[in-house]
Each structure stands twice: as structure tokens, then as C-alpha cells.
Design a protein around this motif. Structure first.
Motif, PDB file in Angstrom:
ATOM      1  N   SER A 294      23.901  39.806  90.620  1.00  0.00           N
ATOM      2  CA  SER A 294      24.663  38.818  90.270  1.00  0.00           C
ATOM      3  C   SER A 294      26.162  39.012  89.810  1.00  0.00           C
ATOM      4  O   SER A 294      26.500  40.265  89.947  1.00  0.00           O
ATOM      5  N   VAL A 295      26.784  37.968  89.630  1.00  0.00           N
ATOM      6  CA  VAL A 295      28.003  38.339  89.329  1.00  0.00           C
ATOM      7  C   VAL A 295      28.116  38.047  87.540  1.00  0.00           C
ATOM      8  O   VAL A 295      27.789  36.956  87.426  1.00  0.00           O
ATOM      9  N   TYR A 296      28.754  38.823  87.084  1.00  0.00           N
ATOM     10  CA  TYR A 296      28.875  38.733  85.294  1.00  0.00           C
ATOM     11  C   TYR A 296      30.208  38.367  84.940  1.00  0.00           C
ATOM     12  O   TYR A 296      31.103  39.248  85.131  1.00  0.00           O
ATOM     13  N   PHE A 297      30.363  37.553  84.012  1.00  0.00           N
ATOM     14  CA  PHE A 297      31.559  36.895  83.545  1.00  0.00           C
ATOM     15  C   PHE A 297      31.505  37.419  81.921  1.00  0.00           C
ATOM     16  O   PHE A 297      30.567  36.767  81.266  1.00  0.00           O
ATOM     17  N   CYS A 298      32.563  37.889  81.433  1.00  0.00           N
ATOM     18  CA  CYS A 298      32.498  37.755  79.864  1.00  0.00           C
ATOM     19  C   CYS A 298      33.602  36.747  79.610  1.00  0.00           C
ATOM     20  O   CYS A 298      34.625  36.528  80.282  1.00  0.00           O
ATOM     21  N   ALA A 299      33.409  36.134  78.479  1.00  0.00           N
ATOM     22  CA  ALA A 299      34.538  35.011  77.958  1.00  0.00           C
ATOM     23  C   ALA A 299      34.594  35.273  76.507  1.00  0.00           C
ATOM     24  O   ALA A 299      33.691  35.732  75.764  1.00  0.00           O
ATOM     25  N   SER A 300      35.804  34.648  76.102  1.00  0.00           N
ATOM     26  CA  SER A 300      36.074  34.574  74.748  1.00  0.00           C
ATOM     27  C   SER A 300      36.605  33.233  74.287  1.00  0.00           C
ATOM     28  O   SER A 300      37.184  32.576  75.041  1.00  0.00           O
ATOM     29  N   SER A 301      36.355  32.960  72.872  1.00  0.00           N
ATOM     30  CA  SER A 301      36.899  31.770  72.423  1.00  0.00           C
ATOM     31  C   SER A 301      37.422  31.751  70.932  1.00  0.00           C
ATOM     32  O   SER A 301      36.800  32.611  70.342  1.00  0.00           O
ATOM     33  N   TYR A 302      38.267  31.071  70.521  1.00  0.00           N
ATOM     34  CA  TYR A 302      38.633  31.065  69.247  1.00  0.00           C
ATOM     35  C   TYR A 302      37.682  30.796  68.161  1.00  0.00           C
ATOM     36  O   TYR A 302      37.603  31.563  67.297  1.00  0.00           O
ATOM     37  N   SER A 303      36.958  29.705  68.426  1.00  0.00           N
ATOM     38  CA  SER A 303      35.855  29.279  67.611  1.00  0.00           C
ATOM     39  C   SER A 303      34.717  28.693  68.451  1.00  0.00           C
ATOM     40  O   SER A 303      34.482  29.182  69.574  1.00  0.00           O
ATOM     41  N   ALA A 304      33.779  27.980  67.724  1.00  0.00           N
ATOM     42  CA  ALA A 304      32.430  27.482  68.120  1.00  0.00           C
ATOM     43  C   ALA A 304      32.639  27.490  69.713  1.00  0.00           C
ATOM     44  O   ALA A 304      33.356  26.575  70.220  1.00  0.00           O
ATOM     45  N   GLY A 305      31.759  28.027  70.583  1.00  0.00           N
ATOM     46  CA  GLY A 305      31.575  27.759  71.923  1.00  0.00           C
ATOM     47  C   GLY A 305      31.658  26.270  72.429  1.00  0.00           C
ATOM     48  O   GLY A 305      30.773  25.773  71.977  1.00  0.00           O
ATOM     49  N   GLY A 306      32.540  26.032  73.038  1.00  0.00           N
ATOM     50  CA  GLY A 306      32.492  24.676  73.827  1.00  0.00           C
ATOM     51  C   GLY A 306      33.526  23.756  73.115  1.00  0.00           C
ATOM     52  O   GLY A 306      34.107  22.848  73.477  1.00  0.00           O
ATOM     53  N   ALA A 307      33.787  23.866  71.800  1.00  0.00           N
ATOM     54  CA  ALA A 307      34.755  23.266  70.803  1.00  0.00           C
ATOM     55  C   ALA A 307      36.146  23.647  71.123  1.00  0.00           C
ATOM     56  O   ALA A 307      37.032  22.850  70.945  1.00  0.00           O
ATOM     57  N   TYR A 308      36.407  24.680  71.801  1.00  0.00           N
ATOM     58  CA  TYR A 308      37.653  25.473  72.026  1.00  0.00           C
ATOM     59  C   TYR A 308      37.386  26.128  73.408  1.00  0.00           C
ATOM     60  O   TYR A 308      36.408  26.331  74.035  1.00  0.00           O
TER      61      TYR A 308
END
Lengths: 111, 114
Positions: B87-101
Motif C-alpha cells: 500500500s501507500v502509507y501516509f502520516c498526517a498531523s493536526s493542531y487538535s481533534a482530527g477533522g476539526a482542524y
């Protein structure tokens, strides 16, 4: 049934055409995201919206919460807009586990 | 800022081998995620973390493990690789709760298990 449905799956258009990509979802949401994935694979966030309309350059995103539907429009399309466009939603009451993704719309703009 | 970086970009594994996919972010984000993307499918969440020392399973965690010892790093470990993990693997980050930012994605790691 996927909770997030996008249409069309594939779209080929001529340079300059007005493009519309649709996203429908079956759950209550608190936010909807539009993402762009270029042929090289990288994913970038285009819009995050919970109501109304947002515009950035030639891109416009709208959402109708009552109808559970969002559209992404591209005006004066250009070959560099060729990419996969992904709709993703944050389910209402969802925890920290993030987004539910559509399968993407593969857009090709021909010169 | 480099944003979210992932290594390696490509990897071929034999069945049964193990490896670690590295992910680092320099935005001081608390929330980090690992997704996999299979052809014709939407991204699926493997694991996520809401801060150092805290991780939780996503939709497709089987065959994977994660750790979060620092805010910056969120490695994904594959034990006993199987062809289904191609597969292709992606890492991600966000400031706060996922989807709200807004989520910021790394460039991806393309993994083939043969």
C-alpha cells in the motif's frame, strides 16, 4: 455503503472549462475537507468548511448541510489542476480519530 | 518548517520481514495519524495519537504497531509483513481533534510486500 460518495470518479476536460466535483455523505458531520493529491502522491488540504462557501483563487467549495452535499468548483481549469480530488468528513460527535474519506475524483485537464 | 516528513519513500519487503516507517513533524502538533491508501479506495486510518504517550487504534490496525514517545515522532511498525500490507502509507498531523482542524500530510511511503 461508503459513508462518503464522490462523483464523478473520473473526469477529463479541456483547458478553460468550468469543473464541478460532487461529494455526498450519509452521516451527520461537523466539518468537510477537500484535499488534492498530485500525480507524485503528495496530499494537500484545499478547504475545510462547515457551512456556506469558501474561495481560494480559482477554487470554490460549497456545502449544504441540510442536503448532506458539497461541491468543489474549478474555474478556468488548467492542466496543472490535473490531480485526484478527495472529499473527507469529520463525523459529528466523532472523537480524535479524524476523517472519513471518499475514494477521490481523478481529474485530467487537457491542453 | 519542513512540515511532516516520512522515510523511506519506497521500500520492498519480503513476506515475514519487519520494518518501521518513520514520521516526524515540526509544527508542534499534538494529533498524529497513520493512513493507508489502496488503489481505488479512500484513505483508511490505521492508528492515531492525541499526544506523547497516547495512541489508539483506527479502522485497520491489524498487523501494525505504533509508539509516540515524543510530540514530533510517530513511527509505524510492521511485524511479519504480508502481501495485504502492500500500500501507500501516509502520516498526517493536526493542531487538535482530527477533522476539526486542517490535517497536514507527509509525502507518503510506497511499500511493496512480495
Amino acid at each position: 455503503k461508503n459513508e462518503v460518495e464522490q462523483s464523478p470518479q473520473n473526469l477529463t476536460a479541456q483547458e478553460g472549462e468550468f469543473i464541478t466535483i460532487n461529494c455526498s455523505y450519509s452521516v451527520g458531520i461537523s466539518a468537510l475537507h477537500w484535499l488534492q493529491q498530485h500525480p507524485g502522491g503528495g496530499i494537500v488540504s484545499l478547504f475545510m468548511l462547515s457551512s456556506g462557501k469558501k474561495k481560494h483563487g480559482r477554487l470554490i467549495a460549497t456545502i449544504n448541510i441540510q442536503e448532506k452535499h458539497s461541491s468543489l468548483h474549478i474555474t478556468a481549469s488548467h492542466p496543472r489542476d490535473s490531480a485526484v480530488y478527495i472529499c473527507a468528513v469529520r463525523v459529528s460527535g466523532g472523537g480524535a480519530d479524524g476523517l472519513t474519506f471518499g475514494k477521490g475524483t481523478h481529474l485530467i485537464i487537457q491542453p | 518548517n519542513a512540515g511532516v516528513t516520512q522515510t523511506p519513500k519506497f521500500r520492498i519487503l519480503k513476506i515475514g520481514q519487519s520494518m518501521t516507517l518513520q514520521c516526524t513533524q515540526d509544527m508542534n502538533h499534538n494529533y498524529m495519524y497513520w493512513y493507508r491508501q489502496d488503489p481505488g479506495m479512500g484513505l483508511k486510518l490505521i492508528y492515531y495519537s492525541v499526544g506523547a504517550g497516547i495512541t489508539d487504534k483506527g479502522e485497520v490496525p491489524n498487523g501494525y504497531n505504533v509508539s509516540r514517545s515524543t510530540t514530533e515522532d510517530f513511527p509505524l511498525r510492521l511485524e511479519l509483513a504480508a502481501p495485504s500490507q502492500t500500500s501507500v502509507y501516509f502520516c498526517a498531523s493536526s493542531y487538535s481533534a482530527g477533522g476539526a482542524y486542517e490535517q497536514y500530510f507527509g509525502p507518503g511511503t510506497r511499500l511493496t510486500v512480495t
